[in-house]
Scaffold this active site. Structure first.
Site, PDB file in Angstrom:
ATOM      1  N   HIS A 113       0.859  -1.198   0.000  1.00 57.93           N
ATOM      2  CA  HIS A 113       0.000   0.000   0.000  1.00 57.93           C
ATOM      3  C   HIS A 113       0.889   1.241   0.000  1.00 57.93           C
ATOM      4  O   HIS A 113       1.791   1.355   0.841  1.00 57.93           O
ATOM      5  CB  HIS A 113      -0.882   0.007   1.253  1.00 57.93           C
ATOM      6  CG  HIS A 113      -1.928   1.102   1.219  1.00 57.93           C
ATOM      7  ND1 HIS A 113      -3.059   1.018   0.438  1.00 57.93           N
ATOM      8  CD2 HIS A 113      -1.993   2.301   1.844  1.00 57.93           C
ATOM      9  CE1 HIS A 113      -3.783   2.111   0.601  1.00 57.93           C
ATOM     10  NE2 HIS A 113      -3.165   2.908   1.443  1.00 57.93           N
ATOM     11  N   ASP A 149      -7.557  -2.056   4.347  1.00 52.80           N
ATOM     12  CA  ASP A 149      -6.185  -1.644   4.683  1.00 52.80           C
ATOM     13  C   ASP A 149      -5.962  -1.583   6.201  1.00 52.80           C
ATOM     14  O   ASP A 149      -5.239  -0.725   6.704  1.00 52.80           O
ATOM     15  CB  ASP A 149      -5.856  -0.279   4.062  1.00 52.80           C
ATOM     16  CG  ASP A 149      -6.048  -0.274   2.563  1.00 52.80           C
ATOM     17  OD1 ASP A 149      -5.907  -1.341   1.947  1.00 52.80           O
ATOM     18  OD2 ASP A 149      -6.356   0.796   2.007  1.00 52.80           O
ATOM     19  N   CYS A 713      45.594  29.045 -14.492  1.00 53.24           N
ATOM     20  CA  CYS A 713      46.270  27.835 -14.011  1.00 53.24           C
ATOM     21  C   CYS A 713      47.732  27.786 -14.412  1.00 53.24           C
ATOM     22  O   CYS A 713      48.552  27.196 -13.705  1.00 53.24           O
ATOM     23  CB  CYS A 713      45.529  26.594 -14.500  1.00 53.24           C
ATOM     24  SG  CYS A 713      45.240  26.579 -16.274  1.00 53.24           S
TER      25      CYS A 713
END
Length: 908
Positions: A113, A149, A713
């Site tokens: 469920h 349920d 860099c």
């Protein structure tokens, strides 16, 4: 290892793909499925669970009913009992099963469920979880009893519910995959005799009925959040609706994330609403009775046609395309496909509506797949079918797709800004599968202008689930999409088109780079953007020149052999780029990656995402197929790490710090031994001999350090100047530094813009303070410029000794580090220059060709510049040695980073 649990005889009662997955996993666990009970065929189509069981030879039963007048049908019970099941497993069972069946097995029956029972007992549990605004959801597996349920609990698992979750996202993300695992785990516990039976509490129990179209009407006397929950709770089926514009409008794809949206546009009067809605370029803004807003992105009209909410008043597109002869042939082939899918329709004409003719969601998938076969792999979305439900409209959409007219189909939520005499249109969402979308949970962050510290806009902040979606899109595009099917020459044509579009938008791209990264506009135009364009053009030319070899091998006499190699794309690649050259670093890696035929997920630096997202838009305009390029702004620790860890990513290209590069390399090894290339930190030495052209050495030395504010860099991290010219060199450098104009990067006469972000500025201040503390001489600079923004003075240090921190570590900023070396002592200065774990770049200034060649031989760096600096080119390989990383960007060598070599041997 422990013995596997005893196998059981199981009856599976259920339906759909979920039921099929549970069934398949139970068989893999070694259980015997003695029978499958599923729903009757609908319009001749077998349910996936029944289809799989039939293929496996398992008895399949399709009872239209199990009882009559409240009593179980004896024939049904007898057929069931004959199977001898020891356990009933009910995954997503939509039928009411009699207790004679439920109680028959010795282990009873377990049911899945989709809620945390006892909350949301009854039907439409997922819908009600969303409608009620639950913060937690999940599923329950319980022992069936004669209540609704109410049986004892066996197992529960919960998950967070995010503000923009829908039934589909919640089901796909958690309820389906975890639910299947949960059912299998529950059966395993039963087989081991360890399954609990916990009485279900009544406290907190709720019962809600099934959501139907007639009950899904929107109540406008609620706050915006409640209206949003109602719309998303009814999303897709049955659809939340209201009366407006003289018809019934159904709303889909709702969000509360309306930050930055202004309610300006055409008004939509809605009976009962607190205020009229407003049609905006982002969608339809609606208002709750608390005067707060929600946004709906899609609307279904009463005739069933789905449209973007932003186009509510635009009406039908009157500019119908005239089809070529070839397209007319394709249209007739597609018409035949519609006839096969819709057998009850006597004739398919332009007005035939796909859904009104009886098609279901399964038929949508079938149509998409049939079109893919008919149109050489053309990828349609299920949503495309919903957007064009009439045959004539569908053919128009299809032809536009085939012609590459995709730009008009992508709704982009721009941030607009007037800057640099331009109106910038900046996407700010994630780019996944060819669409701009919000991050999970609509999470965002602020990207900041380094010029004055102001917030430019909110940018979507990618989460781990977004990475998984992007990788899945890239994987699908690589394995099933058009990208892998088109010729290499056509791939090159698309990349050339992309480069042309980048050139058409170069002023906008350069302005965004200046705004978001602090790049000086003129430099951004020439280098950040200019070199990006060149890179795509260069690699576009390589697409149809990626060739293997034929290799002579020992023959298998008396037979003969032919051995050849193929250079193939790797697959999904992850690219992680830094903040110093946001667009250029993206282009260096992505162009080679795409030219090789891969697909890519790109993570731009979190602080500089905007040019990457503009680039994403241009890929759409260029006709790059969806899923080939995906872009995820976000944190490195989350997005970069997940890309490194992801089992479906086969290559990582990274530019950044050595520290992070080591972590990425480790993750790549541990995850799936994925290929990796790393361009990491640098401390590039520049040796200036006394026999140099001093004027040029000063000019290029300045550029070597201060280019792009030192955020470079390959910047010269340390200058070694021969003693006899040292003082003169320093004097000239300081004179030049004082001439540099520090200012707004958009001003055309600015030489030196702001550092990229606040944290980096603080690191530079600390770096210089440490240099002074250790005894180096600060000649000029060393502190923040007293003005708004993140400006740092160009800085010069002398008397720097080898042991000092600033002699060994990279500043990544506008800091010139100068050390002396004794006249004529070439070998000693080379030894000092190489005494670092970095090896990215290097330089030498001398008029002596023998000295230049000797030094270039001895320097341990991936690039050596002689009497120049920063002279990179798209055709020249670029990459480092030692802890500056490995692998190459640019040049033919870069292609090898994104290819794998396969050897094929024939015997004849």
């Amino acid at each position: 290892p422990p013995d596997p649990p005893a196998a059981m005889k199981i009856a599976v009662i259920g339906q759909s793909l979920f039921g099929q997955e549970v069934y398949s996993h139970l068989k893999e666990e070694g259980h015997k499925v003695v029978g499958v009970f599923t729903v009757p065929d609908q319009d001749g189509k077998v349910d996936p669970l029944g289809l799989k069981a039939e293929q496996d030879g398992v008895p399949v039963f399709k009872f239209s009913r199990w009882r009559a007048k409240g009593q179980a049908l004896p024939d049904v019970v007898a057929k069931y009992q004959a199977l001898g099941a020891e356990l009933n497993v009910l995954p997503f069972c939509s039928q009411f099963i009699p207790m004679e069946i439920i109680s028959a097995p010795r282990h009873g029956s377990i049911i899945y469920h989709p809620s945390l029972l006892p909350r949301h007992r009854g039907a439409s549990a997922i819908n009600w979880t969303l409608i009620h605004g639950d913060k937690k959801g999940g599923f329950t597996i319980f022992w069936a009893d004669d209540g609704l349920d109410t049986g004892d609990l066996l197992l529960q698992k919960e998950c967070d519910i995010f503000p923009d979750d829908t039934v589909s996202t919640l089901y796909s993300r958690f309820l389906f995959p975890e639910g299947v695992k949960g059912m299998v785990q529950a059966v395993r516990l039963i087989a081991e005799g360890k399954a609990p039976r916990l009485p279900q509490p009544e406290e907190g129990a709720t019962y809600e009925g099934i959501q139907k179209k007639e009950t899904a009407r929107i109540n406008w006397e609620q706050p915006a959040e409640a209206i949003h929950n109602w719309i998303r709770g009814n999303d897709k089926v049955p659809g939340a609706w209201t009366e407006a514009c003289g018809q019934k409008l159904t709303f889909f794809n709702s969000t509360l994330n309306t930050a930055g949206l202004v309610p300006e546009g055409e008004a939509v009067p809605i009976p009962g609403a607190h205020r009229p809605g407003v049609v905006t370029k982002a969608g339809l803004l609606l208002f709750g009775n608390d005067d707060k807003m929600l946004l709906v992105r899609n609307i279904q009209l009463e005739d069933g046609k789905m449209i973007p909410a932003s186009q509510l008043f635009r009406g039908a597109d009157s500019s119908a395309l005239e089809l070529t002869e070839e397209e007319l042939v394709t249209a007739e082939a597609v018409r035949d496909a519609w006839k096969r899918i819709l057998p009850r329709v006597p004739e398919v004409d332009d007005s035939t509506d796909f859904f009104k003719s009886g098609a279901t969601s399964v038929d949508v998938v079938r149509l998409v797949e049939e079109v893919k076969e008919l149109c050489d792999g053309l990828e349609l979305e299920n949503e495309d079918v919903y957007m064009a439900t009439a045959f004539g409209d569908f053919i128009q959409l299809l032809v536009r797709k085939l012609r590459g007219d995709k730009e008009s189909k992508c709704v982009i939520d721009y941030v607009e800004m007037a800057v640099n005499k331009l109106t910038l249109h900046m996407p700010h969402q994630l780019f996944i599968g060819g669409a701009f979308v919000d991050a999970e949970g609509s999470r965002t962050y602020e990207t900041v202008s380094p010029t004055d510290g102001s917030v430019i806009c909110q940018v979507a902040l990618a989460q781990v689930s977004d990475v998984d979606k992007a990788v899945a899109a890239a994987k699908d595009a690589f394995e099933h999409g058009l990208w892998g099917k088109i010729s290499a020459r056509d791939r090159g044509r698309l990349l050339y088109r992309l480069a042309d579009l980048m050139e058409q938008h170069k002023e906008e791209l350069a302005t965004i780079e200046a705004l978001d990264a602090g790049a000086v506009y003129t430099l951004a135009l020439k280098t950040h953007v200019g070199m990006s364009i060149q890179t795509f053009r260069y690699f576009a030319g390589w697409c149809d020149k990626i060739q293997g070899s034929t290799i002579p091998i020992n023959q298998a006499r008396p037979n003969r052999n032919l051995t050849l190699t193929r250079r193939e794309p790797i697959g999904v690649c992850g690219i992680v780029i830094p903040w110093n050259y946001p667009l250029m670093m993206l282009s260096w890696k992505t162009a080679a990656c795409l030219a090789a035929g891969n697909t890519v997920v790109i993570k731009p630096a979190q602080v500089t995402p905007l040019t990457a997202l503009k680039f994403a838009e241009l890929t759409l305009k260029a006709g790059i197929p969806k899923g080939v390029v995906n872009i995820l702004p976000g944190s490195g620790s989350l997005v970069g790490q997940r890309l490194s860890d992801h089992p479906d990513v086969r290559k990582i290209g990274f530019t950044g710090s050595t520290e992070v590069g080591k972590q990425i390399m480790k993750s790549c090894a541990l995850s799936n031994v994925k290929k990796v290339s790393l361009e990491l930190g640098g401390k590039s030495p520049l040796i200036i001999f006394s026999d140099c052209d001093l004027g040029r050495a000063v000019q290029m030395g300045m550029s070597a350090v201060f280019f792009n504010k030192g955020e470079n860099c390959i910047a010269a991290g340390r200058l070694f100047v021969e003693n006899s010219i040292h003082d003169q060199f320093v004097q000239k450098v300081v004179e030049e530094v004082r001439k540099m104009k520090i200012g707004n990067p958009l001003d055309r006469d600015t030489n030196h813009g702001p550092q990229n972000h606040q944290a980096h500025l603080q690191k530079l201040e600390e770096y210089c303070q440490r240099g002074v503390k250790e005894g180096a001489t600060l000649v000029c600079g060393g502190k923040q410029v007293p003005r708004p923004g993140f400006f740092f003075e160009p800085t010069v240090f002398t008397d720097v000794e080898d042991h000092m921190f600033i002699a060994r570590e990279e500043s990544f900023g506008p800091v010139m580090i100068i050390s002396r070396f004794a006249d004529g002592d070439m070998d000693t200065v080379l030894s000092r220059a190489n005494a670092t774990e970095f090896g990215l770049a290097s330089g030498v200034f001398t008029r002596d060709i023998n000295k230049a060649l000797y030094v270039s031989d001895k320097l341990e760096a991936g690039t050596v510049f002689i009497n120049t600096y920063n002279k990179t080119d798209v055709a020249a390989p670029f990459g480092g040695f030692k802890q500056s990383g490995f692998g190459k960007d640019l040049g033919e060598a870069a292609l090898n980073e994104y290819l794998r070599v396969k050897t094929v041997t024939f015997e004849y």
